[in-house]
Design a protein around this motif. Structure first.
Motif, PDB file in Angstrom:
ATOM      1  N   ARG A   2      36.459  40.621  47.616  1.00  0.00           N
ATOM      2  CA  ARG A   2      35.477  40.841  48.680  1.00  0.00           C
ATOM      3  C   ARG A   2      35.298  42.333  48.964  1.00  0.00           C
ATOM      4  O   ARG A   2      34.191  42.808  49.168  1.00  0.00           O
ATOM      5  CB  ARG A   2      35.909  40.123  49.958  1.00  0.00           C
ATOM      6  CG  ARG A   2      35.717  38.640  49.891  1.00  0.00           C
ATOM      7  CD  ARG A   2      36.057  37.998  51.202  1.00  0.00           C
ATOM      8  NE  ARG A   2      36.027  36.550  51.085  1.00  0.00           N
ATOM      9  CZ  ARG A   2      36.101  35.733  52.097  1.00  0.00           C
ATOM     10  NH1 ARG A   2      36.240  36.215  53.319  1.00  0.00           N
ATOM     11  NH2 ARG A   2      36.065  34.429  51.915  1.00  0.00           N
ATOM     12  N   GLU A   3      36.397  43.054  48.971  1.00  0.00           N
ATOM     13  CA  GLU A   3      36.320  44.495  49.219  1.00  0.00           C
ATOM     14  C   GLU A   3      35.577  45.199  48.074  1.00  0.00           C
ATOM     15  O   GLU A   3      34.770  46.100  48.298  1.00  0.00           O
ATOM     16  CB  GLU A   3      37.727  45.080  49.387  1.00  0.00           C
ATOM     17  CG  GLU A   3      37.757  46.553  49.695  1.00  0.00           C
ATOM     18  CD  GLU A   3      37.050  46.926  50.994  1.00  0.00           C
ATOM     19  OE1 GLU A   3      36.614  48.092  51.092  1.00  0.00           O
ATOM     20  OE2 GLU A   3      36.935  46.079  51.892  1.00  0.00           O
ATOM     21  N   TYR A   4      35.837  44.782  46.849  1.00  0.00           N
ATOM     22  CA  TYR A   4      35.149  45.346  45.687  1.00  0.00           C
ATOM     23  C   TYR A   4      33.647  45.084  45.793  1.00  0.00           C
ATOM     24  O   TYR A   4      32.827  45.989  45.580  1.00  0.00           O
ATOM     25  CB  TYR A   4      35.707  44.736  44.401  1.00  0.00           C
ATOM     26  CG  TYR A   4      34.898  45.088  43.172  1.00  0.00           C
ATOM     27  CD1 TYR A   4      35.011  46.350  42.577  1.00  0.00           C
ATOM     28  CD2 TYR A   4      34.008  44.166  42.626  1.00  0.00           C
ATOM     29  CE1 TYR A   4      34.260  46.668  41.468  1.00  0.00           C
ATOM     30  CE2 TYR A   4      33.254  44.485  41.508  1.00  0.00           C
ATOM     31  CZ  TYR A   4      33.388  45.738  40.932  1.00  0.00           C
ATOM     32  OH  TYR A   4      32.635  46.050  39.836  1.00  0.00           O
ATOM     33  N   CYS A   5      33.260  43.866  46.122  1.00  0.00           N
ATOM     34  CA  CYS A   5      31.838  43.516  46.249  1.00  0.00           C
ATOM     35  C   CYS A   5      31.177  44.300  47.375  1.00  0.00           C
ATOM     36  O   CYS A   5      30.051  44.774  47.227  1.00  0.00           O
ATOM     37  CB  CYS A   5      31.673  42.019  46.480  1.00  0.00           C
ATOM     38  SG  CYS A   5      32.101  41.028  45.050  1.00  0.00           S
ATOM     39  N   ARG A   6      31.868  44.460  48.473  1.00  0.00           N
ATOM     40  CA  ARG A   6      31.325  45.214  49.596  1.00  0.00           C
ATOM     41  C   ARG A   6      31.091  46.665  49.202  1.00  0.00           C
ATOM     42  O   ARG A   6      30.048  47.261  49.491  1.00  0.00           O
ATOM     43  CB  ARG A   6      32.263  45.140  50.795  1.00  0.00           C
ATOM     44  CG  ARG A   6      31.693  45.765  52.063  1.00  0.00           C
ATOM     45  CD  ARG A   6      32.765  46.140  53.071  1.00  0.00           C
ATOM     46  NE  ARG A   6      33.754  47.055  52.545  1.00  0.00           N
ATOM     47  CZ  ARG A   6      33.551  48.377  52.382  1.00  0.00           C
ATOM     48  NH1 ARG A   6      32.400  48.919  52.683  1.00  0.00           N
ATOM     49  NH2 ARG A   6      34.498  49.154  51.916  1.00  0.00           N
ATOM     50  N   ALA A   7      32.050  47.259  48.500  1.00  0.00           N
ATOM     51  CA  ALA A   7      31.926  48.654  48.080  1.00  0.00           C
ATOM     52  C   ALA A   7      30.791  48.824  47.072  1.00  0.00           C
ATOM     53  O   ALA A   7      30.034  49.805  47.134  1.00  0.00           O
ATOM     54  CB  ALA A   7      33.245  49.135  47.483  1.00  0.00           C
ATOM     55  N   ARG A   8      30.658  47.892  46.138  1.00  0.00           N
ATOM     56  CA  ARG A   8      29.573  47.967  45.142  1.00  0.00           C
ATOM     57  C   ARG A   8      28.207  47.828  45.811  1.00  0.00           C
ATOM     58  O   ARG A   8      27.262  48.527  45.477  1.00  0.00           O
ATOM     59  CB  ARG A   8      29.732  46.874  44.079  1.00  0.00           C
ATOM     60  CG  ARG A   8      30.848  47.123  43.101  1.00  0.00           C
ATOM     61  CD  ARG A   8      30.554  48.281  42.181  1.00  0.00           C
ATOM     62  NE  ARG A   8      29.405  47.962  41.338  1.00  0.00           N
ATOM     63  CZ  ARG A   8      28.559  48.860  40.852  1.00  0.00           C
ATOM     64  NH1 ARG A   8      28.732  50.115  41.090  1.00  0.00           N
ATOM     65  NH2 ARG A   8      27.546  48.491  40.118  1.00  0.00           N
TER      66      ARG A   8
END
Length: 60
Positions: free
Chosen positions: A10-16
Motif C-alpha cells: 500500500r505504501e509503495y502504491c501510494r508513493a508511485r
C-alpha cells in the motif's frame, strides 16, 4: 507476516501514485505556451510567409 507485505504494498502504491501525479503536473505546466514569446514567433513566421508569397507572385 501478510500484514507487513500488505502495508508495504500500500505504501509503495501510494508513493508511485504521488510521483505520477507530480510528473503529470510538471508536464502540464511545461506544455502551456507562454503568451509573451508566442506572438513574436508567429509574427516572424507570418512576415517570412508573406515575403515568400510576394516573390512567387512577382515571378509570375
Amino acid at each position: 507476516m501478510l500484514v507487513i507485505f500488505d502495508l508495504l504494498y500500500r505504501e509503495y502504491c501510494r508513493a508511485r501514485l504521488a510521483e505520477m501525479q507530480r510528473l503529470l503536473l510538471l508536464a502540464g505546466e511545461s506544455a502551456k505556451p507562454s503568451k509573451a514569446g508566442h506572438g513574436a514567433a508567429d509574427q516572424t513566421h507570418d512576415e517570412k510567409d508573406s515575403q515568400q508569397q510576394r516573390s512567387w507572385h512577382a515571378a509570375d
